[in-house]
Design a protein around this motif. Structure first.
Motif, PDB file in Angstrom:
ATOM      1  N   GLN A 152       0.826  -1.206   0.000  1.00  0.00           N
ATOM      2  CA  GLN A 152       0.000   0.000   0.000  1.00  0.00           C
ATOM      3  C   GLN A 152       0.863   1.259   0.000  1.00  0.00           C
ATOM      4  O   GLN A 152       0.567   2.218  -0.728  1.00  0.00           O
ATOM      5  CB  GLN A 152      -0.931  -0.017   1.219  1.00  0.00           C
ATOM      6  CG  GLN A 152      -2.073   0.973   1.116  1.00  0.00           C
ATOM      7  CD  GLN A 152      -3.065   0.809   2.253  1.00  0.00           C
ATOM      8  OE1 GLN A 152      -2.677   0.706   3.410  1.00  0.00           O
ATOM      9  NE2 GLN A 152      -4.343   0.786   1.917  1.00  0.00           N
ATOM     10  N   PHE A 153       1.922   1.270   0.805  1.00  0.00           N
ATOM     11  CA  PHE A 153       2.802   2.440   0.804  1.00  0.00           C
ATOM     12  C   PHE A 153       3.404   2.658  -0.586  1.00  0.00           C
ATOM     13  O   PHE A 153       3.454   3.786  -1.084  1.00  0.00           O
ATOM     14  CB  PHE A 153       3.925   2.290   1.833  1.00  0.00           C
ATOM     15  CG  PHE A 153       4.828   3.490   1.880  1.00  0.00           C
ATOM     16  CD1 PHE A 153       4.534   4.563   2.703  1.00  0.00           C
ATOM     17  CD2 PHE A 153       5.958   3.573   1.060  1.00  0.00           C
ATOM     18  CE1 PHE A 153       5.339   5.702   2.705  1.00  0.00           C
ATOM     19  CE2 PHE A 153       6.770   4.694   1.064  1.00  0.00           C
ATOM     20  CZ  PHE A 153       6.459   5.762   1.893  1.00  0.00           C
ATOM     21  N   CYS A 154       3.860   1.589  -1.209  1.00  0.00           N
ATOM     22  CA  CYS A 154       4.482   1.711  -2.530  1.00  0.00           C
ATOM     23  C   CYS A 154       3.495   2.249  -3.563  1.00  0.00           C
ATOM     24  O   CYS A 154       3.860   3.072  -4.404  1.00  0.00           O
ATOM     25  CB  CYS A 154       5.033   0.360  -2.983  1.00  0.00           C
ATOM     26  SG  CYS A 154       6.466  -0.216  -2.013  1.00  0.00           S
ATOM     27  N   GLN A 155       2.253   1.800  -3.497  1.00  0.00           N
ATOM     28  CA  GLN A 155       1.264   2.215  -4.493  1.00  0.00           C
ATOM     29  C   GLN A 155       0.691   3.605  -4.210  1.00  0.00           C
ATOM     30  O   GLN A 155       0.379   4.342  -5.147  1.00  0.00           O
ATOM     31  CB  GLN A 155       0.128   1.186  -4.568  1.00  0.00           C
ATOM     32  CG  GLN A 155       0.574  -0.150  -5.117  1.00  0.00           C
ATOM     33  CD  GLN A 155      -0.552  -1.138  -5.356  1.00  0.00           C
ATOM     34  OE1 GLN A 155      -0.366  -2.164  -6.000  1.00  0.00           O
ATOM     35  NE2 GLN A 155      -1.733  -0.842  -4.850  1.00  0.00           N
ATOM     36  N   HIS A 156       0.562   3.952  -2.938  1.00  0.00           N
ATOM     37  CA  HIS A 156      -0.049   5.239  -2.577  1.00  0.00           C
ATOM     38  C   HIS A 156       0.953   6.394  -2.553  1.00  0.00           C
ATOM     39  O   HIS A 156       0.571   7.544  -2.763  1.00  0.00           O
ATOM     40  CB  HIS A 156      -0.708   5.139  -1.199  1.00  0.00           C
ATOM     41  CG  HIS A 156      -2.069   4.537  -1.236  1.00  0.00           C
ATOM     42  ND1 HIS A 156      -3.210   5.230  -0.897  1.00  0.00           N
ATOM     43  CD2 HIS A 156      -2.488   3.293  -1.589  1.00  0.00           C
ATOM     44  CE1 HIS A 156      -4.265   4.439  -1.025  1.00  0.00           C
ATOM     45  NE2 HIS A 156      -3.857   3.251  -1.441  1.00  0.00           N
ATOM     46  N   PHE A 157       2.204   6.083  -2.265  1.00  0.00           N
ATOM     47  CA  PHE A 157       3.196   7.151  -2.103  1.00  0.00           C
ATOM     48  C   PHE A 157       4.365   7.036  -3.093  1.00  0.00           C
ATOM     49  O   PHE A 157       4.618   7.950  -3.872  1.00  0.00           O
ATOM     50  CB  PHE A 157       3.743   7.149  -0.673  1.00  0.00           C
ATOM     51  CG  PHE A 157       2.772   7.613   0.359  1.00  0.00           C
ATOM     52  CD1 PHE A 157       2.324   8.927   0.382  1.00  0.00           C
ATOM     53  CD2 PHE A 157       2.295   6.743   1.330  1.00  0.00           C
ATOM     54  CE1 PHE A 157       1.427   9.374   1.343  1.00  0.00           C
ATOM     55  CE2 PHE A 157       1.398   7.172   2.295  1.00  0.00           C
ATOM     56  CZ  PHE A 157       0.958   8.484   2.308  1.00  0.00           C
ATOM     57  N   LEU A 158       5.072   5.916  -3.037  1.00  0.00           N
ATOM     58  CA  LEU A 158       6.299   5.804  -3.835  1.00  0.00           C
ATOM     59  C   LEU A 158       6.009   5.872  -5.332  1.00  0.00           C
ATOM     60  O   LEU A 158       6.715   6.556  -6.080  1.00  0.00           O
ATOM     61  CB  LEU A 158       7.027   4.498  -3.485  1.00  0.00           C
ATOM     62  CG  LEU A 158       8.500   4.434  -3.899  1.00  0.00           C
ATOM     63  CD1 LEU A 158       9.315   5.502  -3.165  1.00  0.00           C
ATOM     64  CD2 LEU A 158       9.071   3.045  -3.619  1.00  0.00           C
ATOM     65  N   ALA A 159       4.979   5.168  -5.777  1.00  0.00           N
ATOM     66  CA  ALA A 159       4.654   5.152  -7.211  1.00  0.00           C
ATOM     67  C   ALA A 159       4.307   6.550  -7.742  1.00  0.00           C
ATOM     68  O   ALA A 159       4.911   7.009  -8.719  1.00  0.00           O
ATOM     69  CB  ALA A 159       3.529   4.161  -7.485  1.00  0.00           C
ATOM     70  N   PRO A 160       3.347   7.257  -7.142  1.00  0.00           N
ATOM     71  CA  PRO A 160       3.046   8.594  -7.679  1.00  0.00           C
ATOM     72  C   PRO A 160       4.207   9.572  -7.558  1.00  0.00           C
ATOM     73  O   PRO A 160       4.437  10.382  -8.465  1.00  0.00           O
ATOM     74  CB  PRO A 160       1.842   9.053  -6.849  1.00  0.00           C
ATOM     75  CG  PRO A 160       1.805   8.183  -5.649  1.00  0.00           C
ATOM     76  CD  PRO A 160       2.401   6.880  -6.062  1.00  0.00           C
ATOM     77  N   LEU A 161       4.961   9.498  -6.462  1.00  0.00           N
ATOM     78  CA  LEU A 161       6.115  10.394  -6.323  1.00  0.00           C
ATOM     79  C   LEU A 161       7.160  10.129  -7.403  1.00  0.00           C
ATOM     80  O   LEU A 161       7.735  11.058  -7.972  1.00  0.00           O
ATOM     81  CB  LEU A 161       6.737  10.240  -4.938  1.00  0.00           C
ATOM     82  CG  LEU A 161       5.965  10.873  -3.776  1.00  0.00           C
ATOM     83  CD1 LEU A 161       6.579  10.450  -2.444  1.00  0.00           C
ATOM     84  CD2 LEU A 161       5.946  12.395  -3.879  1.00  0.00           C
ATOM     85  N   ALA A 162       7.403   8.846  -7.687  1.00  0.00           N
ATOM     86  CA  ALA A 162       8.370   8.496  -8.734  1.00  0.00           C
ATOM     87  C   ALA A 162       7.904   8.991 -10.095  1.00  0.00           C
ATOM     88  O   ALA A 162       8.691   9.546 -10.883  1.00  0.00           O
ATOM     89  CB  ALA A 162       8.587   6.981  -8.754  1.00  0.00           C
ATOM     90  N   LEU A 163       6.627   8.804 -10.390  1.00  0.00           N
ATOM     91  CA  LEU A 163       6.088   9.261 -11.674  1.00  0.00           C
ATOM     92  C   LEU A 163       6.120  10.775 -11.791  1.00  0.00           C
ATOM     93  O   LEU A 163       6.434  11.323 -12.852  1.00  0.00           O
ATOM     94  CB  LEU A 163       4.657   8.743 -11.853  1.00  0.00           C
ATOM     95  CG  LEU A 163       4.518   7.227 -12.074  1.00  0.00           C
ATOM     96  CD1 LEU A 163       3.067   6.807 -11.969  1.00  0.00           C
ATOM     97  CD2 LEU A 163       5.104   6.821 -13.419  1.00  0.00           C
ATOM     98  N   MET A 164       5.799  11.477 -10.717  1.00  0.00           N
ATOM     99  CA  MET A 164       5.818  12.943 -10.721  1.00  0.00           C
ATOM    100  C   MET A 164       7.241  13.465 -10.873  1.00  0.00           C
ATOM    101  O   MET A 164       7.477  14.454 -11.562  1.00  0.00           O
ATOM    102  CB  MET A 164       5.203  13.473  -9.432  1.00  0.00           C
ATOM    103  CG  MET A 164       3.709  13.185  -9.290  1.00  0.00           C
ATOM    104  SD  MET A 164       3.105  13.420  -7.601  1.00  0.00           S
ATOM    105  CE  MET A 164       2.920  15.213  -7.557  1.00  0.00           C
ATOM    106  N   LYS A 244      15.040  11.529  -1.044  1.00  0.00           N
ATOM    107  CA  LYS A 244      15.921  11.966  -2.130  1.00  0.00           C
ATOM    108  C   LYS A 244      15.142  12.440  -3.357  1.00  0.00           C
ATOM    109  O   LYS A 244      15.685  13.157  -4.191  1.00  0.00           O
ATOM    110  CB  LYS A 244      16.852  10.822  -2.541  1.00  0.00           C
ATOM    111  CG  LYS A 244      17.946  10.520  -1.530  1.00  0.00           C
ATOM    112  CD  LYS A 244      18.778   9.330  -1.976  1.00  0.00           C
ATOM    113  CE  LYS A 244      19.839   8.974  -0.953  1.00  0.00           C
ATOM    114  NZ  LYS A 244      20.584   7.747  -1.329  1.00  0.00           N
ATOM    115  N   MET A 245      13.892  12.028  -3.475  1.00  0.00           N
ATOM    116  CA  MET A 245      13.114  12.410  -4.660  1.00  0.00           C
ATOM    117  C   MET A 245      12.740  13.884  -4.620  1.00  0.00           C
ATOM    118  O   MET A 245      12.334  14.402  -3.574  1.00  0.00           O
ATOM    119  CB  MET A 245      11.858  11.544  -4.776  1.00  0.00           C
ATOM    120  CG  MET A 245      12.143  10.195  -5.410  1.00  0.00           C
ATOM    121  SD  MET A 245      10.660   9.358  -6.010  1.00  0.00           S
ATOM    122  CE  MET A 245      10.023   8.729  -4.465  1.00  0.00           C
ATOM    123  N   ASN A 246      12.871  14.533  -5.762  1.00  0.00           N
ATOM    124  CA  ASN A 246      12.572  15.962  -5.854  1.00  0.00           C
ATOM    125  C   ASN A 246      11.906  16.275  -7.180  1.00  0.00           C
ATOM    126  O   ASN A 246      12.000  15.517  -8.150  1.00  0.00           O
ATOM    127  CB  ASN A 246      13.850  16.801  -5.711  1.00  0.00           C
ATOM    128  CG  ASN A 246      14.389  16.803  -4.299  1.00  0.00           C
ATOM    129  OD1 ASN A 246      13.755  17.306  -3.379  1.00  0.00           O
ATOM    130  ND2 ASN A 246      15.561  16.217  -4.113  1.00  0.00           N
TER     131      ASN A 246
END
Length: 335
Positions: A152-164, A244-246
């Motif tokens: 759930q964390f990966c799909q709700h947070f990491l995935a959209p942040l990576a795509l953005m 680290k993501m920006n």
């Protein structure tokens, strides 16, 4: 019989549910969650999270339950001024919500508890500050058990942040379609090849998606055992990679509106004065600024102590607005 209005959004949680009596929001805690709730409250974890301003405070109240046959306790959470959703947040807002979730998980381990849910919808913004709102998302940590909230964390947070961050800022809008988070196979397919050389995204997006595909039609005979050190390692890896993501906003028509505006200096100051005088006259409790750009006029209200919601359609404008709020420690405004 007291008439209650049960909140539809909490229908999936067997541990309890939200309901209204008039305009006051309550949460019923069911008997099935008694052990975990008592551990949360008696271990000191709840008070620690409240002290760190990471979880919404609540008080236990003595009112008739909405469903007395399964009720354990009724709590009244502190009210959030404005409810917003992950697909409405700027990049840095979603990032701070993710880090807040991981901060809570790290603290949980000190109290032998863990998060069973890591939904982005468990976070709200108490004006500029992200805060966790689901008191029923905690469970006892059991050595060897995997983190139930990992996917759930990966799909709700990491995935959209990576795509953005690595593809297109507008892809956070996929959260409107995928209420359970952006599927990892879709995320992996959309991300550029270079992300496969980044440890966090390779491990938690690409490899994770491949593993899901491999096991989707297979019966798992033996549950995977995850030691405490490995459990903590996963959380630290997610935290480091998220931090680290920006995303750097590019110049847009609206984000640069005030630096390229056709207002004269005198007209700009006169508009500020008119709005300021109007606010002093009507004395509102809350202000919505629609088409706020980077929030210049929103601040005329927020700096008077008025709770101000600062709306704009431009992700770059909202990102700049939010970062200014953080930089200047502004607590009465929500971009």
């Amino acid at each position: 019989m007291i008439k209650y209005e049960i909140e539809d959004s909490s229908f999936r949680d067997p541990s309890g549910f939200l309901f209204y009596h008039g305009d006051i929001l309550y949460r019923q805690i069911n008997q099935s969650y008694k052990k975990e709730y008592d551990t949360l409250m008696n271990s000191g974890l709840y008070q620690k999270l409240v002290d760190e301003k990471l979880i919404i405070p609540h008080k236990e109240v003595n009112i008739e339950p909405a469903k007395p046959e399964i009720a354990y306790k009724i709590i009244q959470p502190e009210k959030i001024p404005f409810i917003s959703y992950p697909y409405e947040w700027s990049f840095s807002q979603l990032k701070q919500a993710a880090l807040t979730t991981l901060d809570i998980q790290k603290i949980c381990m000190d109290y032998e508890m863990t998060l069973k849910d890591a939904s982005a919808y468990n976070i709200q913004f108490n004006m500029v500050n992200p805060i966790f709102i689901d008191t029923l998302s905690f469970e006892t940590y059991i050595e060897g058990k995997p983190w139930h909230a990992y996917k759930q964390f990966c799909q709700h947070f990491l995935a959209p942040l990576a795509l953005m961050s690595h593809k297109d800022i507008r892809l956070n809008q996929l959260l409107r379609i995928y209420m359970d988070g952006i599927p990892l196979d879709l995320t992996s397919a959309l991300l550029p090849m270079k992300t496969k050389t980044m440890f966090t995204l390779m491990s938690h997006i690409h490899a994770h998606a491949k593993s899901q595909k491999h096991y989707e039609n297979k019966k798992i005979k033996k549950e995977f055992k995850l030691g405490r050190r490995s459990f903590i390692g996963i959380i630290e890896s997610l935290y480091s990679g998220t931090k680290k993501m920006n995303w750097t906003p590019k110049e847009t028509e609206w984000a640069e509106y005030y630096s390229e505006t056709n207002y004269t200096t005198s007209a700009f100051q006169e508009k500020k004065q008119i709005i300021s005088d109007f606010l002093d006259k009507i004395k509102p409790k809350i202000v919505w600024d629609l088409g706020a750009n980077t929030g210049v006029f929103s601040r005329l209200a927020s700096q008077k102590g008025i709770k101000t919601i600062s709306f704009d359609i431009d992700p770059a404008a909202i990102e700049k607005n939010y970062l200014d709020c953080i930089k200047n420690n502004e607590t009465n405004i929500l971009p």
